[in-house]
Design an enzyme around this catalytic site. Structure first.
Site, short mmCIF file in Angstrom:
data_model
loop_
_atom_site.label_atom_id
_atom_site.label_comp_id
_atom_site.label_asym_id
_atom_site.label_seq_id
_atom_site.Cartn_x
_atom_site.Cartn_y
_atom_site.Cartn_z
N LYS A 206 0.83 -1.21 0.00
CA LYS A 206 0.00 0.00 0.00
C LYS A 206 0.87 1.26 0.00
O LYS A 206 0.65 2.18 -0.78
CB LYS A 206 -0.94 -0.01 1.20
CG LYS A 206 -1.90 1.18 1.23
CD LYS A 206 -2.84 1.13 2.44
CE LYS A 206 -3.89 0.08 2.32
NZ LYS A 206 -4.91 0.15 3.38
N GLU A 212 10.04 -5.56 4.22
CA GLU A 212 10.24 -6.89 3.66
C GLU A 212 9.92 -6.90 2.15
O GLU A 212 10.67 -7.44 1.34
CB GLU A 212 9.37 -7.92 4.38
CG GLU A 212 9.63 -8.05 5.87
CD GLU A 212 8.75 -7.16 6.72
OE1 GLU A 212 8.57 -7.47 7.91
OE2 GLU A 212 8.24 -6.14 6.19
N GLY A 267 -5.68 -5.10 5.09
CA GLY A 267 -4.84 -6.05 4.35
C GLY A 267 -5.41 -7.46 4.33
O GLY A 267 -5.46 -8.10 3.28
N ARG A 268 -5.86 -7.96 5.47
CA ARG A 268 -6.34 -9.34 5.53
C ARG A 268 -7.74 -9.48 4.93
O ARG A 268 -8.27 -10.59 4.83
CB ARG A 268 -6.31 -9.83 6.97
CG ARG A 268 -7.08 -8.96 7.94
CD ARG A 268 -6.67 -9.26 9.38
NE ARG A 268 -7.26 -8.34 10.34
CZ ARG A 268 -6.78 -7.14 10.63
NH1 ARG A 268 -5.71 -6.69 10.00
NH2 ARG A 268 -7.36 -6.37 11.54
N GLU A 353 -5.21 -11.77 13.66
CA GLU A 353 -4.79 -10.38 13.53
C GLU A 353 -5.96 -9.45 13.76
O GLU A 353 -5.78 -8.31 14.20
CB GLU A 353 -4.19 -10.14 12.13
CG GLU A 353 -3.45 -8.81 12.02
CD GLU A 353 -2.61 -8.69 10.77
OE1 GLU A 353 -1.42 -9.01 10.82
OE2 GLU A 353 -3.17 -8.27 9.73
N HIS A 384 -3.48 -38.11 11.11
CA HIS A 384 -2.27 -38.88 11.45
C HIS A 384 -1.27 -38.02 12.20
O HIS A 384 -0.08 -38.38 12.28
CB HIS A 384 -1.66 -39.46 10.18
CG HIS A 384 -2.56 -40.46 9.51
ND1 HIS A 384 -2.52 -41.81 9.80
CD2 HIS A 384 -3.54 -40.31 8.60
CE1 HIS A 384 -3.43 -42.44 9.08
NE2 HIS A 384 -4.07 -41.56 8.34
N LYS A 512 8.21 -4.16 14.32
CA LYS A 512 8.80 -3.48 13.16
C LYS A 512 9.66 -2.29 13.61
O LYS A 512 10.74 -2.06 13.08
CB LYS A 512 7.69 -2.99 12.23
CG LYS A 512 6.97 -4.08 11.45
CD LYS A 512 5.96 -3.45 10.52
CE LYS A 512 5.23 -4.49 9.69
NZ LYS A 512 4.25 -3.88 8.77
#
Length: 554
Positions: A206, A212, A267-268, A353, A384, A512
């Site tokens: 954005k 990152e 974002g999510r 979040e 399993h 951050k």
């Protein structure tokens, strides 16, 4: 403002919990032959069987009362009407506008957002057509064969999950790659698979400043320019999903190839926006629109249906019942489809979040549990691995079992085995195995009584373990849109009841901020600052391990 503990229904539910916590679902099914039929809901291509939960009609009635007293119906209207319910950031929350297929006006600060939404969606469609048809050519006039999405969090997980889930609908020429980790090994592994002449990079950020993402983007740009000598070639191989036009242009991307989204898109919750450009490139505009149609179908159901027949509300309230009354601190997502193996991670981010908060909307500490820990794996693999804990462990861990009725492969017998396991696990969680049943089973095997009695405790399952069974008639773009919207709204309802803000994420920022300081110390740009003794020791350890002259970098 009334807090959750002050609501009459909250206290009534505690009394009801004390009176019903020992009820076993076996008995509930015996007492009510119509239970499965009544605790069953269908919306579009999705069916929810919530009968295998530790609930009665009275439980549901009290939970519905709780939702009303907590203001869920009013809060739903506020979100859909563009009110700024993200109070800490003074923003509207309008992922529903991104899939508003009726195109009815939705206003933020007096302005209808739909023209901008439709403009970006149209430009995405045009671009997707250019790439998919072969009209868009790289700097050597070759068609695009590989798309690399560089983003993180919501700019990565949503597109990755949806492209993986809907792989059978993908363009046969396009290979999709996703890079999110700043650990260079992920980007290196992708770059070793692709060719600069035929690769398109999507930089999704954005602000176009996310550390990152920008680090990976700049490394990809450098790699590309090692092959393409002209910087002008960048414009043919890099596009951006961002709002920072200047930074995008400085990178070498043509601003005409910057796809916009807005501050009212979290974002999510953003895969419906330009963040979903990789999805549209892979699936095509028609299938992307079908995904939006499916989400809009669930939106309309959520907005218009009474709480008692409202699928997101039911899932949310049943979750509240376990989290806040039974002390169920985690929740499992177990899809029985290999192409859905990214779904648990996606829902993990969406839920944790959003609702991993410790203060109410008015800034007071919460006095109750909020978001559970979300985890999971494909169901067959989970059986399993961690299902042992679900069957015989000491935790109350609700599980969502997700499957498709339609066969996804033409391999004979496979899908029947898959669904047999889904249905059997749900039944086993509910029924368990009594000591008498274990004893009878062992007797049939011819064991002597001493062996039998020694083994009976180990072969006994308490049962009464809750599960929701979510069935899609098929896994297609429309149903996947509905499924993700279902979980979005479930998360929102739980946040409303807990009186928290589901749409900020300040907790992400602290790490951050500290990382920026520590990075300068690790690289030697600054001296080691004051930290706790552990952090200082770790920084000095790294500096000495990577120092040309040991002992002089301390």
């Amino acid at each position: 403002m009334k807090h959750l503990q002050d609501l009459p229904s909250w206290r009534e539910l505690w009394k009801h919990f004390d009176a019903t916590k020992s009820l076993h679902m076996r008995e509930l099914f015996k007492q009510d032959p119509e239970r499965a039929q009544r605790y069953w809901l269908e919306v579009g291509g999705i069916t929810l069987d919530y009968s295998k939960n530790r609930i009665t009609d009275e439980t549901l009635a009290l939970l519905m009362k709780l939702a009303k007293e907590a203001g869920v119906p009013e809060r739903i209207k506020q979100m859909f009407h563009g009110e700024k319910i993200n109070t800490t950031e003074n923003r509207a929350v309008l992922h529903v506008a991104l899939r508003n297929r009726t195109n009815a006006p939705i206003y933020v600060d007096g302005e209808d957002v739909m023209p901008d939404v439709n403009r970006v969606l149209q430009r995405m469609g045009e671009f997707a057509h250019e790439v998919r048809s072969g009209e868009w050519l790289g700097y050597t006039n070759q068609v695009i064969t590989d798309v690399v999405n560089i983003g993180i969090g919501g700019s990565d997980l949503g597109p990755l999950m949806m492209c993986t889930a809907l792989k059978p609908y993908g363009h046969p020429r396009l290979h999709m790659h996703f890079v999110s980790n700043v650990d260079g090994s992920q980007l290196r592994d992708v770059l070793e698979q692709v060719h600069p002449e035929t690769t398109l990079f999507i930089i999704a950020s954005k602000t176009f400043t996310t550390q990152e993402t920008l680090t990976n983007a700049l490394t990809a740009r450098e790699w590309f320019l090692q092959h393409a000598d002209e910087e002008s070639a960048v414009a043919k191989h890099f596009v951006a999903v961002s709002t920072n036009q200047k930074a995008v242009a400085d990178f070498g991307i043509n601003p005409a190839n910057m796809f916009e989204f807005w501050d009212w898109v979290g974002g999510r919750y953003s895969l419906w926006s330009a963040i979903g450009l990789p999805i549209m490139l892979y699936l095509g505009e028609e299938n992307f629109i079908e995904m939006l149609n499916g989400a809009h179908l669930m939106d309309q159901h959520f907005y218009n249906s009474p709480l008692e027949q409202n699928m997101p509300v039911l899932l949310a309230l049943i979750g509240i019942w376990y989290i806040n009354y039974y002390g169920g601190g985690s929740h499992i997502i177990a899809p029985y489809d290999q192409h859905l193996h990214r779904l648990p991670k996606f829902i993990q981010q969406l839920d944790m979040e959003s609702n991993g908060k410790q203060v109410t909307l008015d800034g007071e500490p919460v006095k109750h549990e909020t978001a559970p820990i979300i985890w999971g794996e494909t169901g067959i693999n989970g059986q399993h691995a961690f299902f042992q804990l679900l069957h015989q462990g000491t935790h109350i861990t609700p599980i969502d079992l997700i499957a498709s009725l339609q066969k996804r492969s033409n391999l004979p017998g496979h899908h029947e085995i898959l669904l047999a396991n889904v249905f059997a696990q749900a039944e086993a969680f509910m029924r368990g195995k009594t000591p008498d049943e274990a004893r009878a089973e062992l007797t049939e095997q011819g064991m002597d009584s001493a062996q039998i009695e020694a083994l009976v405790p180990h072969k006994t399952f308490s049962g009464n373990r809750p599960s929701n069974l979510i069935l899609m008639n098929k896994i297609n773009p429309r149903n996947m849109g509905s499924l993700i919207a279902l979980y979005e709204h479930k998360t929102f309802v739980q946040g409303t009841i807990w009186d928290i803000n589901s749409f900020d994420q300040w907790g992400v920022e602290l790490g951050k901020q500290l990382a920026k300081t520590i990075l300068r110390e690790l690289t030697g740009e600054t001296a080691v600052q004051d930290h706790d003794s552990s952090t200082e020791r770790l920084i000095r350890l790294y500096r000495n391990a990577n120092c040309d002259k040991p002992g002089q970098c301390d």
